[in-house]
Design a protein around this motif. Structure first.
Motif, mmCIF file in Angstrom:
data_model
loop_
_atom_site.group_PDB
_atom_site.id
_atom_site.type_symbol
_atom_site.label_atom_id
_atom_site.label_comp_id
_atom_site.label_asym_id
_atom_site.label_seq_id
_atom_site.Cartn_x
_atom_site.Cartn_y
_atom_site.Cartn_z
ATOM 1 N N VAL A 18 26.853 23.822 44.568
ATOM 2 C CA VAL A 18 27.204 24.730 43.582
ATOM 3 C C VAL A 18 28.978 24.722 43.396
ATOM 4 C CG1 VAL A 18 27.334 27.138 42.978
ATOM 5 C CG2 VAL A 18 25.490 26.231 44.185
ATOM 6 N N ALA A 19 29.022 24.369 42.181
ATOM 7 C CA ALA A 19 30.648 24.478 41.750
ATOM 8 C C ALA A 19 31.211 25.933 42.008
ATOM 9 C CB ALA A 19 30.759 24.166 40.122
ATOM 10 N N LYS A 20 32.296 25.951 42.533
ATOM 11 C CA LYS A 20 33.088 27.302 42.827
ATOM 12 C C LYS A 20 33.288 27.905 41.688
ATOM 13 C CE LYS A 20 35.031 25.807 47.143
ATOM 14 N NZ LYS A 20 36.038 25.859 48.213
ATOM 15 N N PRO A 21 33.125 29.141 41.237
ATOM 16 C CA PRO A 21 33.452 29.786 40.087
ATOM 17 C C PRO A 21 34.917 29.731 40.109
ATOM 18 C CG PRO A 21 31.996 31.134 41.446
ATOM 19 C CD PRO A 21 32.513 30.034 42.367
ATOM 20 N N VAL A 22 35.315 29.896 38.699
ATOM 21 C CA VAL A 22 36.604 29.898 38.343
ATOM 22 C C VAL A 22 37.400 31.145 38.132
ATOM 23 C CG1 VAL A 22 36.754 27.387 37.651
ATOM 24 C CG2 VAL A 22 36.044 29.366 35.868
ATOM 25 N N ALA A 23 36.434 32.143 38.312
ATOM 26 C CA ALA A 23 36.901 33.671 37.888
ATOM 27 C C ALA A 23 36.093 34.725 38.914
ATOM 28 C CB ALA A 23 36.889 34.038 36.407
ATOM 29 N N ALA A 24 35.841 35.826 38.613
ATOM 30 C CA ALA A 24 35.293 36.710 39.350
ATOM 31 C C ALA A 24 33.683 36.803 38.845
ATOM 32 C CB ALA A 24 36.014 38.190 39.273
ATOM 33 N N TYR A 25 32.902 35.974 39.274
ATOM 34 C CA TYR A 25 31.507 36.019 39.239
ATOM 35 C C TYR A 25 30.832 35.272 39.938
ATOM 36 C CZ TYR A 25 32.344 31.522 36.929
ATOM 37 O OH TYR A 25 33.057 30.025 36.932
ATOM 38 N N ILE A 26 29.640 35.479 39.984
ATOM 39 C CA ILE A 26 28.729 34.482 40.996
ATOM 40 C C ILE A 26 28.032 33.374 40.030
ATOM 41 C CG2 ILE A 26 28.386 36.397 42.728
ATOM 42 C CD1 ILE A 26 25.624 37.107 41.502
ATOM 43 N N PRO A 27 27.640 32.107 40.678
ATOM 44 C CA PRO A 27 27.033 31.253 39.785
ATOM 45 C C PRO A 27 25.735 31.459 39.310
ATOM 46 C CG PRO A 27 27.952 30.482 42.066
ATOM 47 C CD PRO A 27 27.950 31.835 42.242
ATOM 48 N N ALA A 28 24.809 32.330 39.981
ATOM 49 C CA ALA A 28 23.621 32.668 39.547
ATOM 50 C C ALA A 28 23.050 34.009 39.957
ATOM 51 C CB ALA A 28 22.488 31.583 39.895
ATOM 52 N N ASN A 29 22.110 34.644 39.451
ATOM 53 C CA ASN A 29 21.667 35.926 39.565
ATOM 54 C C ASN A 29 20.411 36.002 39.472
ATOM 55 O OD1 ASN A 29 21.741 38.761 40.413
ATOM 56 N ND2 ASN A 29 23.099 39.404 38.526
ATOM 57 N N ARG A 30 19.410 36.421 40.447
ATOM 58 C CA ARG A 30 18.181 36.547 40.495
ATOM 59 C C ARG A 30 17.801 38.106 40.025
ATOM 60 N NH1 ARG A 30 13.508 34.335 44.182
ATOM 61 N NH2 ARG A 30 11.536 35.132 42.881
ATOM 62 N N SER A 31 16.854 37.995 38.981
ATOM 63 C CA SER A 31 16.302 39.577 38.621
ATOM 64 C C SER A 31 14.825 39.340 38.375
ATOM 65 C CB SER A 31 17.103 40.166 37.234
ATOM 66 O OG SER A 31 16.532 41.298 37.106
ATOM 67 N N GLY A 32 13.953 39.806 39.449
ATOM 68 C CA GLY A 32 12.751 39.501 39.350
ATOM 69 C C GLY A 32 12.427 38.099 39.522
ATOM 70 N N ASP A 33 11.363 37.928 38.376
ATOM 71 C CA ASP A 33 11.025 36.389 38.239
ATOM 72 C C ASP A 33 11.981 35.629 37.440
ATOM 73 O OD1 ASP A 33 8.830 37.085 39.694
ATOM 74 O OD2 ASP A 33 7.426 37.339 37.982
ATOM 75 N N HIS A 34 13.162 36.016 37.332
ATOM 76 C CA HIS A 34 14.185 35.138 36.546
ATOM 77 C C HIS A 34 15.407 35.009 37.011
ATOM 78 C CE1 HIS A 34 11.335 36.356 33.468
ATOM 79 N NE2 HIS A 34 11.390 35.108 32.797
ATOM 80 N N VAL A 35 15.799 33.786 36.908
ATOM 81 C CA VAL A 35 17.057 33.461 37.577
ATOM 82 C C VAL A 35 18.134 33.076 36.196
ATOM 83 C CG1 VAL A 35 18.679 31.899 38.984
ATOM 84 C CG2 VAL A 35 16.451 32.589 39.746
ATOM 85 N N TYR A 36 19.163 33.805 36.057
ATOM 86 C CA TYR A 36 20.376 33.626 35.164
ATOM 87 C C TYR A 36 21.436 32.887 35.542
ATOM 88 C CZ TYR A 36 17.422 37.363 32.959
ATOM 89 O OH TYR A 36 16.479 38.120 32.416
ATOM 90 N N THR A 37 21.953 31.788 35.188
ATOM 91 C CA THR A 37 23.225 31.266 35.565
ATOM 92 C C THR A 37 24.187 31.615 34.840
ATOM 93 O OG1 THR A 37 23.289 29.182 34.343
ATOM 94 C CG2 THR A 37 21.759 28.959 36.299
ATOM 95 N N SER A 38 25.301 31.587 35.519
ATOM 96 C CA SER A 38 26.567 31.739 34.729
ATOM 97 C C SER A 38 26.900 30.660 33.983
ATOM 98 C CB SER A 38 27.982 32.069 35.768
ATOM 99 O OG SER A 38 27.705 33.363 36.385
ATOM 100 N N GLY A 39 27.751 30.541 33.183
ATOM 101 C CA GLY A 39 28.127 29.237 32.341
ATOM 102 C C GLY A 39 28.681 28.152 33.283
ATOM 103 N N GLN A 40 28.031 26.954 33.155
ATOM 104 C CA GLN A 40 28.636 25.887 34.227
ATOM 105 C C GLN A 40 29.382 25.166 33.433
ATOM 106 O OE1 GLN A 40 27.632 26.055 37.473
ATOM 107 N NE2 GLN A 40 26.912 27.807 36.971
#
Length: 152
Positions: A18-40
């Motif tokens: 996993v690429a290290k974030p360049v600011a204050a966020y996490i690379p991905a976030n799961r909510s229920g049955d979905h995973v949302y990635t941060s901009g890569q």
């Protein structure tokens, strides 16, 4: 049917760490049955592959290569969240941001770098809705940034 990891290996590709974030966020976030990635971003071995604008310092072919790397980085974030890419049931949505010169209109072709890779790796489950957006600048002067939403 081969697993996503096997399909990637057949293509001569692998999912990086996993690429290290360049600011204050996490690379991905799961909510229920979905995973949302941060901009890569198109990071490879801790470095941006290219910098600048598509249609200027970055060629369309280089931008497609960047988009593919962004997709691999997004898959890394998803794998870190769910443990195994075999857990992905469907690629729901892709958003590709392309930092481009004002006269460049090939954003959809750049985004095809992501879409085609996901189709090769996930088959029908890789078919998705998509936005390809031209923007004036991206973080670190990256030419491409990609977000994914997947169902697991």
């Amino acid at each position: 049917m081969p697993s996503p990891a096997e399909k990637l290996a057949e293509l001569g590709l692998s999912v990086p760490e996993v690429a290290k974030p360049v600011a204050a966020y996490i690379p991905a976030n799961r909510s229920g049955d979905h995973v949302y990635t941060s901009g890569q971003l198109p990071m490879r071995d801790g470095q941006l592959m290219f910098t600048g604008k598509v249609g200027g310092e970055v060629s369309p072919d280089e931008a497609v290569e960047c988009a593919r790397q962004c997709a691999l980085n997004a898959l890394a974030a998803i794998r870190a969240e769910v443990g195994d890419l075999s857990a992905v049931k469907k690629i729901v949505k892709v958003v590709a941001f392309v930092a481009s010169t004002p006269d460049f209109t090939g954003q959809p072709q750049v985004a095809n770098g992501v879409s085609e890779l996901l189709g090769e790796v996930f088959g029908d489950a890789g078919r998705h809705a998509r936005s390809a957006v031209g923007v004036p600048v991206l973080p670190l002067d990256a030419p491409v940034e990609v977000e994914l939403i997947v169902e697991v």
